[in-house]
Design a protein around this motif. Structure first.
Motif, mmCIF file in Angstrom:
data_model
loop_
_atom_site.group_PDB
_atom_site.id
_atom_site.type_symbol
_atom_site.label_atom_id
_atom_site.label_comp_id
_atom_site.label_asym_id
_atom_site.label_seq_id
_atom_site.Cartn_x
_atom_site.Cartn_y
_atom_site.Cartn_z
ATOM 1 N N SER A 227 0.911 -1.239 0.018
ATOM 2 C CA SER A 227 0.279 0.373 -0.316
ATOM 3 C C SER A 227 1.119 1.409 0.063
ATOM 4 N N THR A 228 2.570 0.955 0.427
ATOM 5 C CA THR A 228 2.578 2.760 0.196
ATOM 6 C C THR A 228 3.303 2.555 -1.141
ATOM 7 N N ILE A 229 3.102 2.256 -2.187
ATOM 8 C CA ILE A 229 2.951 2.407 -2.949
ATOM 9 C C ILE A 229 2.046 3.299 -3.201
ATOM 10 N N GLU A 230 1.002 3.235 -3.683
ATOM 11 C CA GLU A 230 -0.167 3.591 -3.571
ATOM 12 C C GLU A 230 -0.676 5.192 -2.904
ATOM 13 N N TRP A 231 0.229 5.072 -1.562
ATOM 14 C CA TRP A 231 0.634 6.126 -0.695
ATOM 15 C C TRP A 231 1.106 6.909 -1.377
ATOM 16 N N SER A 232 2.691 6.769 -1.988
ATOM 17 C CA SER A 232 3.965 7.870 -2.896
ATOM 18 C C SER A 232 2.819 8.342 -3.761
ATOM 19 N N GLN A 233 2.593 7.218 -4.397
ATOM 20 C CA GLN A 233 1.285 8.201 -5.479
ATOM 21 C C GLN A 233 0.459 9.575 -5.330
ATOM 22 N N ASP A 234 0.091 8.971 -4.577
ATOM 23 C CA ASP A 234 -0.714 10.108 -3.914
ATOM 24 C C ASP A 234 -0.094 11.418 -3.284
ATOM 25 N N ASN A 235 1.001 10.798 -3.151
ATOM 26 C CA ASN A 235 1.805 12.308 -2.542
ATOM 27 C C ASN A 235 2.651 12.436 -4.039
ATOM 28 N N SER A 236 2.129 12.236 -4.735
ATOM 29 C CA SER A 236 3.664 12.542 -6.216
ATOM 30 C C SER A 236 4.912 12.303 -5.843
ATOM 31 N N ARG A 237 5.560 11.264 -5.817
ATOM 32 C CA ARG A 237 6.786 11.013 -5.492
ATOM 33 C C ARG A 237 7.111 9.209 -5.544
ATOM 34 N N PRO A 238 8.539 9.636 -5.594
ATOM 35 C CA PRO A 238 8.389 7.923 -5.736
ATOM 36 C C PRO A 238 8.617 7.110 -4.500
ATOM 37 N N VAL A 239 8.638 5.983 -4.089
ATOM 38 C CA VAL A 239 8.158 5.539 -3.315
ATOM 39 C C VAL A 239 9.438 5.336 -2.153
ATOM 40 N N LEU A 240 10.478 5.354 -2.631
ATOM 41 C CA LEU A 240 11.644 5.604 -2.405
ATOM 42 C C LEU A 240 12.104 7.157 -1.797
ATOM 43 N N ALA A 241 11.649 8.372 -2.135
ATOM 44 C CA ALA A 241 11.415 8.799 -1.636
ATOM 45 C C ALA A 241 10.352 9.363 -0.227
ATOM 46 N N TYR A 242 9.004 8.691 -0.813
ATOM 47 C CA TYR A 242 8.534 9.164 -0.167
ATOM 48 C C TYR A 242 8.847 7.777 1.088
ATOM 49 N N ARG A 243 8.871 6.800 1.360
ATOM 50 C CA ARG A 243 9.234 6.007 2.578
ATOM 51 C C ARG A 243 10.459 5.310 1.944
ATOM 52 N N LYS A 244 11.605 5.066 2.778
ATOM 53 C CA LYS A 244 12.875 4.941 1.665
ATOM 54 C C LYS A 244 13.300 3.265 3.026
ATOM 55 N N GLY A 245 12.621 2.828 3.572
ATOM 56 C CA GLY A 245 11.962 1.704 4.503
ATOM 57 C C GLY A 245 11.639 1.196 3.936
ATOM 58 N N SER A 246 11.036 1.094 2.895
ATOM 59 C CA SER A 246 9.643 0.341 3.360
ATOM 60 C C SER A 246 9.906 -0.373 1.775
ATOM 61 N N ARG A 247 8.920 -2.111 2.084
ATOM 62 C CA ARG A 247 8.978 -3.013 1.748
ATOM 63 C C ARG A 247 9.279 -2.931 -0.610
ATOM 64 N N SER A 248 8.464 -1.928 -0.215
ATOM 65 C CA SER A 248 8.584 -1.905 -1.807
ATOM 66 C C SER A 248 10.148 -0.929 -2.064
ATOM 67 N N ALA A 249 9.906 -0.030 -1.546
ATOM 68 C CA ALA A 249 11.366 1.152 -1.647
ATOM 69 C C ALA A 249 12.409 -0.278 -1.892
ATOM 70 N N ILE A 250 12.764 -1.193 -0.942
ATOM 71 C CA ILE A 250 13.830 -2.025 -1.001
ATOM 72 C C ILE A 250 13.816 -2.408 -2.761
ATOM 73 N N GLU A 251 12.770 -3.558 -2.632
ATOM 74 C CA GLU A 251 12.496 -3.846 -3.832
ATOM 75 C C GLU A 251 12.602 -3.462 -5.005
ATOM 76 N N TYR A 252 12.678 -1.536 -5.236
ATOM 77 C CA TYR A 252 12.621 -1.343 -6.225
ATOM 78 C C TYR A 252 14.209 -1.168 -6.130
ATOM 79 N N MET A 253 14.951 -0.858 -5.595
ATOM 80 C CA MET A 253 15.804 -0.441 -5.652
ATOM 81 C C MET A 253 17.115 -1.961 -6.187
ATOM 82 N N GLU A 254 16.680 -2.408 -5.568
ATOM 83 C CA GLU A 254 17.088 -4.404 -5.691
ATOM 84 C C GLU A 254 16.890 -3.847 -7.792
ATOM 85 N N LEU A 255 16.051 -3.744 -7.495
ATOM 86 C CA LEU A 255 15.475 -4.572 -9.172
ATOM 87 C C LEU A 255 15.713 -3.740 -9.939
ATOM 88 N N ALA A 256 16.356 -1.582 -9.546
ATOM 89 C CA ALA A 256 17.421 -1.327 -10.645
ATOM 90 C C ALA A 256 18.733 -1.594 -10.026
#
Length: 265
Positions: A227-256
């Motif tokens: 759900s952090t992804i949806e919250w970050s989108q609602d705030n017009s921010r990438p998830v790593l900028a919105y909550r860098k310690g979240s699971r999705s942020a960590i997963e996107y960093m590994e994918l990058a």
């Protein structure tokens, strides 16, 4: 960037809801955190990639003005004149417009219409000012998506881990084969699995089906439902900028990091 060339990657899937824009935006931002300079291009009339980095009021102003991809393509202009800065270090942007709904008509009468974007991008690519150019394509298969693919070096296909996630993939592969006849430089970097719920059989079935495809790489790092992804989108921010310690942020960093390793940048 001496000795290195810009790598242009498009994110495409003709099926909506694949997590395409979310993957493009978050991989792009993660690459800047890895020290890369990134130009992001929003090629979709829905403007969701633009909304991922800018407040809605500014997005609407850009869409109504002429500093966007639609006017650049309509007038066949050099895209370097359409770049705007974001509030994030090493991340520049070319926004979209709701007028992109007219782009197929605009391209129809143009000479060598499948290469218009490639010509407009040429000076940016040759300048090597950016490590990566990431392009978000609309969920269609037509002349504009062909333009995007013809201008790209590599393609990432985000696929949703759901019963309908693989629907239309065969049509996309056939379209890619046609594009390669016009743009032989394009290669498929891989398929990125999104919206994963490891508790459901859909994920296992998706992985098994994709594993049967010949010469198609499936990224080791997948993105789970968060759900952090949806919250970050609602705030017009990438998830790593919105909550860098979240699971999705960590997963996107590994994918990058995986994209960076495969891309060799």
């Amino acid at each position: 960037m001496a000795g290195k060339q810009t790598l242009t990657i498009c994110f495409a899937n003709n099926k909506g809801g694949s997590g395409k824009t979310t993957t493009c935006s978050n991989v792009g931002y993660a690459l800047t955190l890895l020290g890369k300079k990134v130009l992001m291009i929003d090629g979709d009339m829905q403007m969701n990639l633009t909304l991922s980095f800018f407040e809605e009021e500014k997005v609407l102003a850009m869409a109504q003005g002429e500093q966007n991809i639609y006017y650049a393509m309509k007038e066949q202009k050099d895209l370097k004149d359409y770049i705007i800065s974001s509030s994030y270090e090493n991340l520049d942007f070319i926004p979209s417009s709701s007028l992109m709904s007219n782009i197929e008509y605009e391209l129809f009468t143009k000479w060598q219409r499948e290469y218009i974007l490639r010509k407009s991008l040429k000076s940016i690519q040759e300048s090597a000012d950016y490590d990566y150019i990431l392009i978000d394509a609309p969920p269609t298969l037509g002349g504009w998506v062909m333009n995007i693919l013809c201008a790209s070096d590599q393609l990432i296909i985000p696929v949703e881990a759901s019963p309908w996630g693989l629907f239309g993939l065969a049509n996309l592969f056939e379209f890619i084969r046609d594009v390669k006849e016009a743009a032989g430089q394009l290669s498929l970097m891989g398929i990125a699995i999104t919206k994963v719920d490891t508790r459901k059989n859909y994920f296992k079935q998706t992985m098994e089906t994709l594993g049967e495809l010949e010469d198609v790489y499936v990224f080791e790092n997948y993105i789970r439902v968060d759900s952090t992804i949806e919250w970050s989108q609602d705030n017009s921010r990438p998830v790593l900028a919105y909550r860098k310690g979240s699971r999705s942020a960590i997963e996107y960093m590994e994918l990058a990091k995986e994209v960076e390793r495969i891309g060799g940048r």
